[in-house]
Design a protein around this motif. Sequence first.
Motif, PDB file in Angstrom:
ATOM      1  N   ALA A   1      76.889  44.386 139.220  1.00 30.15           N
ATOM      2  CA  ALA A   1      76.649  42.937 139.162  1.00 30.15           C
ATOM      3  C   ALA A   1      77.953  42.157 139.082  1.00 30.15           C
ATOM      4  CB  ALA A   1      75.757  42.598 137.966  1.00 30.15           C
ATOM      5  N   ARG A   2      78.933  42.663 138.351  1.00 27.17           N
ATOM      6  CA  ARG A   2      80.226  41.973 138.247  1.00 27.17           C
ATOM      7  C   ARG A   2      80.892  41.876 139.617  1.00 27.17           C
ATOM      8  NH1 ARG A   2      82.349  41.439 132.878  1.00 27.17           N
ATOM      9  NH2 ARG A   2      81.067  42.577 131.389  1.00 27.17           N
ATOM     10  N   ASP A   3      80.815  42.961 140.406  1.00 24.43           N
ATOM     11  CA  ASP A   3      81.397  42.951 141.755  1.00 24.43           C
ATOM     12  C   ASP A   3      80.776  41.858 142.611  1.00 24.43           C
ATOM     13  OD1 ASP A   3      83.069  45.076 141.220  1.00 24.43           O
ATOM     14  OD2 ASP A   3      82.035  46.505 142.516  1.00 24.43           O
ATOM     15  N   ALA A   4      79.453  41.777 142.601  1.00 25.62           N
ATOM     16  CA  ALA A   4      78.765  40.776 143.412  1.00 25.62           C
ATOM     17  C   ALA A   4      79.133  39.358 142.967  1.00 25.62           C
ATOM     18  CB  ALA A   4      77.254  40.981 143.343  1.00 25.62           C
ATOM     19  N   MET A   5      79.085  39.107 141.669  1.00 27.60           N
ATOM     20  CA  MET A   5      79.389  37.768 141.161  1.00 27.60           C
ATOM     21  C   MET A   5      80.843  37.370 141.394  1.00 27.60           C
ATOM     22  SD  MET A   5      76.761  36.176 139.872  1.00 27.60           S
ATOM     23  CE  MET A   5      77.493  34.983 138.747  1.00 27.60           C
ATOM     24  N   ALA A   6      81.761  38.323 141.250  1.00 21.16           N
ATOM     25  CA  ALA A   6      83.190  38.019 141.382  1.00 21.16           C
ATOM     26  C   ALA A   6      83.553  37.540 142.786  1.00 21.16           C
ATOM     27  CB  ALA A   6      84.020  39.243 141.009  1.00 21.16           C
ATOM     28  N   LYS A   7      82.749  37.882 143.767  1.00 21.01           N
ATOM     29  CA  LYS A   7      83.007  37.430 145.140  1.00 21.01           C
ATOM     30  C   LYS A   7      82.696  35.947 145.321  1.00 21.01           C
ATOM     31  CE  LYS A   7      81.674  41.945 146.875  1.00 21.01           C
ATOM     32  NZ  LYS A   7      80.633  42.676 147.610  1.00 21.01           N
ATOM     33  N   LEU A   8      81.969  35.368 144.387  1.00 22.42           N
ATOM     34  CA  LEU A   8      81.447  34.017 144.573  1.00 22.42           C
ATOM     35  C   LEU A   8      81.970  32.967 143.607  1.00 22.42           C
ATOM     36  CD1 LEU A   8      77.733  35.055 145.135  1.00 22.42           C
ATOM     37  CD2 LEU A   8      79.434  34.472 146.880  1.00 22.42           C
ATOM     38  N   VAL A   9      82.529  33.376 142.473  1.00 19.39           N
ATOM     39  CA  VAL A   9      82.947  32.406 141.456  1.00 19.39           C
ATOM     40  C   VAL A   9      84.424  32.583 141.101  1.00 19.39           C
ATOM     41  CG1 VAL A   9      80.625  32.189 140.477  1.00 19.39           C
ATOM     42  CG2 VAL A   9      82.190  33.874 139.529  1.00 19.39           C
ATOM     43  N   PRO A  10      85.132  31.481 140.842  1.00 24.89           N
ATOM     44  CA  PRO A  10      86.550  31.557 140.481  1.00 24.89           C
ATOM     45  C   PRO A  10      86.734  31.815 138.977  1.00 24.89           C
ATOM     46  CG  PRO A  10      85.914  29.274 140.657  1.00 24.89           C
ATOM     47  CD  PRO A  10      84.700  30.088 141.025  1.00 24.89           C
ATOM     48  N   VAL A  11      86.190  32.947 138.520  1.00 23.15           N
ATOM     49  CA  VAL A  11      86.226  33.300 137.100  1.00 23.15           C
ATOM     50  C   VAL A  11      86.614  34.768 137.000  1.00 23.15           C
ATOM     51  CG1 VAL A  11      84.829  33.522 134.994  1.00 23.15           C
ATOM     52  CG2 VAL A  11      84.402  31.624 136.565  1.00 23.15           C
ATOM     53  N   ASP A  12      87.468  35.107 136.035  1.00 21.83           N
ATOM     54  CA  ASP A  12      87.820  36.504 135.796  1.00 21.83           C
ATOM     55  C   ASP A  12      86.630  37.179 135.130  1.00 21.83           C
ATOM     56  OD1 ASP A  12      88.836  38.971 135.111  1.00 21.83           O
ATOM     57  OD2 ASP A  12      90.525  38.189 133.939  1.00 21.83           O
ATOM     58  N   LEU A  13      85.941  38.038 135.854  1.00 24.31           N
ATOM     59  CA  LEU A  13      84.742  38.696 135.344  1.00 24.31           C
ATOM     60  C   LEU A  13      84.996  40.121 134.875  1.00 24.31           C
ATOM     61  CD1 LEU A  13      82.066  37.392 137.870  1.00 24.31           C
ATOM     62  CD2 LEU A  13      82.658  36.516 135.611  1.00 24.31           C
ATOM     63  N   ALA A  14      86.269  40.504 134.723  1.00 23.22           N
ATOM     64  CA  ALA A  14      86.591  41.843 134.245  1.00 23.22           C
ATOM     65  C   ALA A  14      86.030  42.039 132.839  1.00 23.22           C
ATOM     66  CB  ALA A  14      88.101  42.054 134.241  1.00 23.22           C
ATOM     67  N   LYS A  15      85.632  43.282 132.545  1.00 18.37           N
ATOM     68  CA  LYS A  15      85.179  43.592 131.188  1.00 18.37           C
ATOM     69  C   LYS A  15      86.294  43.232 130.221  1.00 18.37           C
ATOM     70  CE  LYS A  15      82.041  47.195 132.634  1.00 18.37           C
ATOM     71  NZ  LYS A  15      81.749  48.613 132.699  1.00 18.37           N
ATOM     72  N   GLY A  16      85.919  42.595 129.132  1.00 21.24           N
ATOM     73  CA  GLY A  16      86.892  42.117 128.165  1.00 21.24           C
ATOM     74  C   GLY A  16      87.300  40.676 128.398  1.00 21.24           C
ATOM     75  N   SER A  17      87.236  40.228 129.655  1.00 21.24           N
ATOM     76  CA  SER A  17      87.552  38.833 129.968  1.00 21.24           C
ATOM     77  C   SER A  17      86.302  37.972 130.007  1.00 21.24           C
ATOM     78  CB  SER A  17      88.256  38.730 131.323  1.00 21.24           C
ATOM     79  OG  SER A  17      89.520  39.325 131.262  1.00 21.24           O
ATOM     80  N   PHE A  18      85.195  38.562 130.441  1.00 19.03           N
ATOM     81  CA  PHE A  18      83.917  37.847 130.453  1.00 19.03           C
ATOM     82  C   PHE A  18      82.853  38.802 129.954  1.00 19.03           C
ATOM     83  CE2 PHE A  18      80.162  35.671 131.979  1.00 19.03           C
ATOM     84  CZ  PHE A  18      80.493  34.343 131.770  1.00 19.03           C
ATOM     85  N   GLU A  19      82.226  38.433 128.849  1.00 10.33           N
ATOM     86  CA  GLU A  19      81.268  39.307 128.173  1.00 10.33           C
ATOM     87  C   GLU A  19      79.980  38.536 127.844  1.00 10.33           C
ATOM     88  OE1 GLU A  19      81.589  42.532 127.641  1.00 10.33           O
ATOM     89  OE2 GLU A  19      83.617  42.628 128.458  1.00 10.33           O
ATOM     90  N   PRO A  20      78.918  39.249 127.464  1.00  6.33           N
ATOM     91  CA  PRO A  20      77.695  38.557 127.041  1.00  6.33           C
ATOM     92  C   PRO A  20      78.005  37.521 125.965  1.00  6.33           C
ATOM     93  CG  PRO A  20      77.257  40.889 127.304  1.00  6.33           C
ATOM     94  CD  PRO A  20      78.755  40.710 127.447  1.00  6.33           C
ATOM     95  N   GLY A  21      77.367  36.372 126.094  1.00  2.89           N
ATOM     96  CA  GLY A  21      77.588  35.264 125.169  1.00  2.89           C
ATOM     97  C   GLY A  21      78.556  34.228 125.718  1.00  2.89           C
ATOM     98  N   MET A  22      79.379  34.620 126.702  1.00  2.00           N
ATOM     99  CA  MET A  22      80.288  33.656 127.323  1.00  2.00           C
ATOM    100  C   MET A  22      79.530  32.887 128.402  1.00  2.00           C
ATOM    101  SD  MET A  22      83.742  35.842 127.700  1.00  2.00           S
ATOM    102  CE  MET A  22      84.860  35.978 126.341  1.00  2.00           C
ATOM    103  N   PHE A  23      79.989  31.670 128.666  1.00  2.00           N
ATOM    104  CA  PHE A  23      79.297  30.775 129.580  1.00  2.00           C
ATOM    105  C   PHE A  23      80.313  30.061 130.451  1.00  2.00           C
ATOM    106  CE2 PHE A  23      77.721  26.541 130.616  1.00  2.00           C
ATOM    107  CZ  PHE A  23      76.453  26.818 131.124  1.00  2.00           C
TER     108      PHE A  23
END
Length: 189
Positions: A118-140
């Motif tokens: 899911a992170r791979d798919a989302m990272a292609k579309l949004v200008p946000v660092d979605l790496a584990k540790g950078s974006f985790e559950p609870g972040m918005f």
Amino acid sequence: MSNLVTALNGASDANGIATITEVPLQGMITLRGDLSKAAIKKAATTAAGVDMPGQGQANMNGDSGITWMSTDELLILCPYGDVAANLATMTKALAKTHALAVDVSDARASFTVSGPNARDAMAKLVPVDLAKGSFEPGMFRRTRMAQVAAAFWMTDAETFQIVCFRSVADYVFEVLKIAAQPGSEVGFL
């Protein structure tokens, strides 16, 4: 009486590296005002049944919760059938406070993107660092998804929930399907 339906009537696609699913009808209330005011905090937390989130956070419990949209805006999520009662309670509680609470449930659409990629798919579309540790559950985040405005958070380590305008729901669903097409794993995240 008309039938209540989501924007894409429950669309789903599990043919790629992540599963994309339209969320069933979801109650959504936009609350604008001074978020430091006790009356606003109480109205939000009472309607959602969760504590106030911090800046850039989402505090969820099932299909209820609060997301931090901006310095003066929250998105309250609740069961679709509870919106009218929650809005009436909030309006009464906020009668002496400068605030605005509006039902936006039918103006929005929501999707989940789930699975180990899911992170791979989302990272292609949004200008946000979605790496584990950078974006985790609870972040918005409230940002752009490809060419449209969207907001998203993680409900667990492998699931994102997205909110967008209902008018662009088909576009968001299709662009998510493209980002999750078979064999498109990036393997970086």
